[in-house]
Design a protein around this motif. Sequence first.
Motif, mmCIF file in Angstrom:
data_model
loop_
_atom_site.group_PDB
_atom_site.id
_atom_site.type_symbol
_atom_site.label_atom_id
_atom_site.label_comp_id
_atom_site.label_asym_id
_atom_site.label_seq_id
_atom_site.Cartn_x
_atom_site.Cartn_y
_atom_site.Cartn_z
ATOM 1 N N PHE A 183 0.832 -1.194 0.000
ATOM 2 C CA PHE A 183 0.000 0.000 0.000
ATOM 3 C C PHE A 183 0.868 1.246 0.000
ATOM 4 O O PHE A 183 2.002 1.237 0.496
ATOM 5 C CB PHE A 183 -0.998 0.017 1.169
ATOM 6 N N LEU B 66 -2.768 -3.980 7.165
ATOM 7 C CA LEU B 66 -3.584 -3.052 6.379
ATOM 8 C C LEU B 66 -4.598 -2.442 7.340
ATOM 9 O O LEU B 66 -5.744 -2.875 7.428
ATOM 10 C CB LEU B 66 -4.283 -3.774 5.232
ATOM 11 N N ALA C 174 -4.432 0.464 -1.699
ATOM 12 C CA ALA C 174 -4.011 -0.905 -1.474
ATOM 13 C C ALA C 174 -3.700 -1.585 -2.804
ATOM 14 O O ALA C 174 -3.975 -1.049 -3.879
ATOM 15 C CB ALA C 174 -5.100 -1.671 -0.722
ATOM 16 N N ASP D 267 4.820 -2.026 2.038
ATOM 17 C CA ASP D 267 3.811 -1.407 2.888
ATOM 18 C C ASP D 267 4.308 -0.033 3.308
ATOM 19 O O ASP D 267 5.067 0.106 4.274
ATOM 20 C CB ASP D 267 3.525 -2.273 4.115
#
Length: 514
Positions: A63, A362, A386, A392
């Motif tokens: 993400f 997430l 996402a 991340d």
Amino acid sequence: MLALAQATGRNRSLRRVSSAYNLPAPTGGLNARDSYTSMDAADAVTLTNVFPEANYVAVRGGFTSFATGMTNPIRSLMVWNGTTGSDKIFAAESTKIWSVTGGGAAVSAVTGLTNADWQWTNITTPGGSYLVIANGADSVRNYDGTTWTTPAITGVTSSTLVNVTQWKSRLWFTQKNTLSVWYLPTSSIAGAASELPLGSVFRRGGYVMAIGTFSRDSGDGLDDYLAIITSNGEIAVYQGTDPTSASTFALVGIFYTGKPLGRRCTVRLNGDMTIITADGVMSMQALLEFGREADQKAAITAKIQTLFSQNSKLYSANFGWQAQTFPKARYLIINVPQVENSTQAQFVMNTVTGAWCQFSNLNGGCWAVANDSLYFGGNAGTVWQADSGYQDNGSAINWEVQTAWQQPGGARNKRFSLVTPTMLTGGGVSYTIGVDTDFATNTLSGVTAAQPLTGNTWGWTWPGYWGGQNILDHRAQSVGAIGTWASIHMMGQVSGVPCQINGFDLLGEFGGVL
């Protein structure tokens, strides 16, 4: 001479013979239903941040930051689906709604609100395309692609309407803390609302929690149904066209399931409607057939029911439960708010195969799809995109796989010496791998990017690409494990590149005669 031949024969019978076994990648997904000794070989005991595709499993996407400038937890993400072919995205936090369509710095759109817990739908009328939102505390709001307005809805106090959906060219609303739903005239976003009182229909009391639609096929048509769901797990299903006419609008039946988890508990899935309940995630089509008496036949979470039930019991009261589909990646996401406004995890199903996995890190309280991309609202005022890249927010993605327990070579004691994962990947990957035996799961530790690992595991870092493509890696890793049952256990990190696991080869030798 005879004695020598006899001795040689005895030595031959004592010789240990190594055998190679091919084990599949866990494309069957998580299995928290069957006993360890009866799981399918393609199932998994653990599958975290690894998505089961039809022929392989792959580390999920990462993400990246999409929109900033807000300071409180994002509680709602809403999307205007206009006729221009370009969606517009809005984020709600605290007492404000922000435009985040272009990413970057959010732009204030609506202020002076009571809360940020909006439910929403889209409708196109002769007057235009509208995003319609309701939260049960503020008056209903509409957005027409340019301007936010407060529609004049009469017959009911607009600020008591808490959920909204479109069915048969009408807007249908649920009213907060009542057993009534309200509907507007066809192709209207304002005007006189009519009540459909359901106090005499539902037998278990409570209030209407959510409303949704589903079909017997995959499209919209005469076989479309309206489902009205109460806080106590009763579902009234209606079919027809004109709710003012008994000849064209009728109750199909009352169905029962577990209590729904949150007002965002429904989502359309291939014509069906799924409902997040305390009993699991239910298929509305299957509930019509089976009812709650056999509700695990209706639960698409049946294979992970133990895990789901544990999460439902612990976190059912928290805000943030949501079902979200993402067709591009074949995701059905069930958002689980472990700590409200702080920590969330997800159960994720492959909508083609029905296989499940878990996602972590997430941390979003709400989800939405816009312009064929997936977004979630963060807990500190950032909207994240996402399935974007393979980091991340700049950090490595941690993942873990443990395959189903199996008996390679049958019910005999074996010493496993080598395991060979078949992988496709590029640079920026490290992992450790081991073979657990006889239902004892060992903790694998020490995984960091580009750091060799020691002990009965082996870590590596891929040196790079060949012509910009991922490369097959099929190198044997030394292990030392003795037992009858075996499970391949891996954990690792991905940073910047995809990682795909296609299967495993395992080398073992049978124990000799004592």
